[in-house]
Scaffold this active site. Structure first.
Site, PDB file in Angstrom:
ATOM      1  N   LYS A 280       0.830  -1.194   0.000  1.00 34.90           N
ATOM      2  CA  LYS A 280       0.000   0.000   0.000  1.00 34.90           C
ATOM      3  C   LYS A 280       0.871   1.253   0.000  1.00 34.90           C
ATOM      4  O   LYS A 280       2.011   1.207   0.451  1.00 34.90           O
ATOM      5  CB  LYS A 280      -0.872   0.021   1.271  1.00 34.90           C
ATOM      6  CG  LYS A 280      -1.992  -0.984   1.283  1.00 34.90           C
ATOM      7  CD  LYS A 280      -2.796  -0.873   2.567  1.00 34.90           C
ATOM      8  CE  LYS A 280      -3.930  -1.883   2.586  1.00 34.90           C
ATOM      9  NZ  LYS A 280      -4.944  -1.644   1.549  1.00 34.90           N
ATOM     10  N   ARG A 354     -10.377 -11.497   1.710  1.00 36.01           N
ATOM     11  CA  ARG A 354     -11.207 -12.568   1.133  1.00 36.01           C
ATOM     12  C   ARG A 354     -10.479 -13.912   1.189  1.00 36.01           C
ATOM     13  O   ARG A 354     -11.114 -14.964   1.241  1.00 36.01           O
ATOM     14  CB  ARG A 354     -11.604 -12.177  -0.293  1.00 36.01           C
ATOM     15  CG  ARG A 354     -10.428 -12.018  -1.221  1.00 36.01           C
ATOM     16  CD  ARG A 354     -10.788 -11.223  -2.474  1.00 36.01           C
ATOM     17  NE  ARG A 354     -10.858  -9.783  -2.230  1.00 36.01           N
ATOM     18  CZ  ARG A 354     -11.149  -8.883  -3.173  1.00 36.01           C
ATOM     19  NH1 ARG A 354     -11.435  -9.274  -4.392  1.00 36.01           N
ATOM     20  NH2 ARG A 354     -11.190  -7.593  -2.875  1.00 36.01           N
TER      21      ARG A 354
HETATM   22  N1  BES Z   1      -8.168  -3.738   4.319  1.00 33.22           N
HETATM   23  C1  BES Z   1      -8.298  -3.352   2.961  1.00 33.22           C
HETATM   24  C2  BES Z   1      -9.599  -2.601   2.708  1.00 33.22           C
HETATM   25  C3  BES Z   1      -9.660  -1.184   3.176  1.00 33.22           C
HETATM   26  C4  BES Z   1      -9.041  -0.164   2.493  1.00 33.22           C
HETATM   27  C5  BES Z   1     -10.397  -0.867   4.294  1.00 33.22           C
HETATM   28  C6  BES Z   1      -9.149   1.136   2.919  1.00 33.22           C
HETATM   29  C7  BES Z   1     -10.510   0.433   4.728  1.00 33.22           C
HETATM   30  C8  BES Z   1      -9.883   1.440   4.050  1.00 33.22           C
HETATM   31  C9  BES Z   1      -8.295  -4.575   2.043  1.00 33.22           C
HETATM   32  O1  BES Z   1      -7.512  -5.627   2.472  1.00 33.22           O
HETATM   33  C10 BES Z   1      -7.743  -4.120   0.734  1.00 33.22           C
HETATM   34  O2  BES Z   1      -6.605  -3.770   0.699  1.00 33.22           O
HETATM   35  N2  BES Z   1      -8.562  -4.155  -0.302  1.00 33.22           N
HETATM   36  C11 BES Z   1      -8.153  -3.724  -1.588  1.00 33.22           C
HETATM   37  C12 BES Z   1      -8.704  -4.707  -2.588  1.00 33.22           C
HETATM   38  C13 BES Z   1      -8.152  -4.521  -3.969  1.00 33.22           C
HETATM   39  C14 BES Z   1      -6.680  -4.866  -4.007  1.00 33.22           C
HETATM   40  C15 BES Z   1      -8.922  -5.402  -4.938  1.00 33.22           C
HETATM   41  C16 BES Z   1      -8.720  -2.325  -1.812  1.00 33.22           C
HETATM   42  O3  BES Z   1      -9.836  -2.057  -1.370  1.00 33.22           O
HETATM   43  O4  BES Z   1      -8.020  -1.520  -2.407  1.00 33.22           O
HETATM   44 MN    MN Z   2      -5.512  -5.437   1.816  1.00 35.40          MN
END
Ligand code: BES
Ligand code: MN
Ligand code: ZN
Length: 497
Positions: A280, A354
């Site tokens: 990230k 997931r």
């Molecule tokens: N934990 C995150 C989701 C999230 C992001 C929650 C920002 C709260 C605030 C999750 O694991 C994630 O990183 N999801 C990705 C999925 C994508 C790679 C398909 C996302 O939402 O960007």
């Molecule tokens: Mn994630």
């Protein structure tokens, strides 16, 4: 905190403080009028001087009015009479509690105008009084050294009067409201902890400690070896880049007869989500310590049903991992096999929630759930779609989804349904495995749910995406305790409490 019921005239209530409402434009509510009459018109005089306007959530503490048993009165603004209802009432009572918490007041009577009983009946009125009062005194379990702020003095809160002849519903509401606030505190305390303290092993330890405190609860913790024996290849793939070992926690509340099918709750417990190799951006990455909020809500829900001795079988499953990049970490393009036997191409290691949930949801199958609900801070897309006001809800069982939405409305912890129709699963197509773990940017919350849907067929299942609701940023940065109130309402109803 102790909760009681008041019924007689407000002027005679022996408390440190009476909390009375004033509408905008200085119109006194019935209880404020009683106070004013007992005090020889002192409130009206104060208002005519322009010292208090009655705007929503405005408060003014007035001491030593004559003619009252209470030593103080807290005037609380209710906004306009026209717009008055459950929401403005909640806001006003929360503001009043906030003001009380800053004082030495130890006992207070809620004597704001009550919204009409259709919007808030005795039970939900009692529940909201207690829940908001307890929540208002919550303090973050911070690690600041130096002088701690003085804890609030408020210990005794009176709600009243009962709208109906009997005070039974109001009493039940107060008891449940206090229990819900306590459960929300369990969630918030866990979620507010930093990732270096709240590890998968810590979550498991907290679940064990909770089970030790309640006879109805039992716990089983699967360590890495046991998780391997369950062939949870997706969960293990996420965990393999971290030096913190994963845990799968199974918390069981036995409240009904052994054969009764349980409600099974599954929580995402990513104690820190760096994104893994698909790392990230660094801005606000610290917020990914809250990525175990679903797991914390599951532990909180189990503490609630145990506390209330709910005559219902409930099983909580917590999938706990840390998602880190490392030489051993899973890489984009890697293919792994889930416990269900289906193969998954991991195209993005940041879509890890997931991956741990699919193995935990498959594990739930052995319990033959009456209802299966998973809770997860799953997608940033959900925050884009719904902001911070509604959790997303999707699933394969419309009746269960409706039940959760209605629980959210009653608990003022709302959820909004997104369509999980069959087309979305097509976005998960992979040339190399049964499917991929991502489906592109479009409809990201729904394709994530569609992924989970591949593992829940034949079970009545709903998924709550709490990415936008479980925590907040800004001045009050921290866990919100959501969706514990929604879940609590759902479980209390299912238990017939
Ligand atoms: N934990 C995150 C989701 C999230 C992001 C929650 C920002 C709260 C605030 C999750 O694991 C994630 O990183 N999801 C990705 C999925 C994508 C790679 C398909 C996302 O939402 O960007
Ligand atoms: Mn994630
Ligand atoms: Zn995550």
């Amino acid at each position: 905190m102790r909760f009681e019921i008041w019924s007689k005239g407000v002027a005679t209530l022996e408390v440190d403080c009476l909390v009375v409402g004033v509408f905008e434009e200085g119109e006194l509510t019935a209880h404020a009028r009683s106070v004013d009459e007992a005090a020889g018109g002192r409130l009206k005089k104060l208002l005519s001087r322009g010292d208090f306007s009655g705007r929503a959530a405005e408060t003014l503490l007035v001491g030593d009015l004559p003619g009252l048993a209470a030593s103080r009165v807290l005037l609380t603004g209710l906004g306009t009479r026209k717009a008055f209802g459950r929401k403005p009432w909640r806001k006003a009572w929360a503001a009043a509690v906030g003001a009380l918490a800053k004082t030495g007041i130890a006992s207070a009577a809620a004597a704001l105008e009550r919204p009409d009983t259709e919007a808030l009946d005795d039970y939900y009125y009692g529940r909201a009084v207690a829940e908001i009062a307890s929540t208002g005194l919550y303090r973050v379990n911070d690690l600041k050294t130096g002088k701690k702020p003085r804890p609030a003095a408020l210990r005794r809160v009176l709600a009243g009067p009962a709208a109906k002849g009997s005070t039974q519903a109001l009493e039940r509401g107060l008891a449940h409201g206090a229990a819900i606030a306590e459960a929300a505190k369990v969630q918030r305390d866990l979620a507010n902890l930093p990732g270096n303290v709240c590890t998968p092993r810590h979550l498991a330890e907290q679940a064990r400690a909770l089970a030790r405190g309640h006879r109805s609860l039992s716990v089983r913790v699967l360590d890495e070896q046991a998780i391997k024996r369950e062939k949870m290849g997706c969960l293990l793939a996420v965990a393999q880049g971290s030096s913190e070992p994963p845990r799968l926690v199974v918390l069981q509340h036995k409240g009904a007869k052994a054969g009764a099918p349980p409600v099974v709750l599954v929580g995402k417990g990513v104690t820190f989500d760096s994104g893994g190799i698909s790392i990230k951006p660094s801005a606000e990455m610290d917020e990914m310590k809250y990525d175990m909020s679903g797991a914390a809500a599951v532990i909180a829900a189990l503490s609630l049903v145990a506390q209330l001795r709910a005559p219902l079988n409930v099983i909580g499953i917590v999938a706990a991992v840390e998602n880190m990049p490392d030489g051993k970490a899973v890489k984009p393009g890697d293919i792994v096999t889930s416990a269900s036997g289906q193969s998954v191409e991991i195209l993005n290691t940041d879509a890890e929630g997931r991956l741990i949930l699919c193995d935990a949801l498959h594990y739930a199958r052995r319990f033959k759930p009456a209802a299966l609900v998973d809770l997860a801070t799953l997608t940033g897309a959900c925050v884009i779609a719904l902001g911070h006001h509604h959790s997303g809800v999707l699933g394969n069982d419309e009746a269960l989804i409706r039940e959760l939405i209605e629980a959210g409305v009653r608990a003022d912890d709302r959820a909004w349904q997104l369509p999980l129709t069959e087309e979305y699963a097509e976005q998960l197509k992979s040339n190399f495995a049964d499917f991929a773990n991502i489906g592109g940017r479009d409809g990201g919350t729904i394709t994530a749910a569609a992924f989970l849907g591949k593992f829940t067929q034949g079970m009545p299942w709903a998924h709550l995406d709490i990415a936008g609701t479980a925590w907040q940023g800004g001045a009050h940065k921290g866990s919100t305790g959501r969706p514990t109130p929604l879940l609590a309402d759902f479980l209390i109803r299912r238990a017939g409490l």
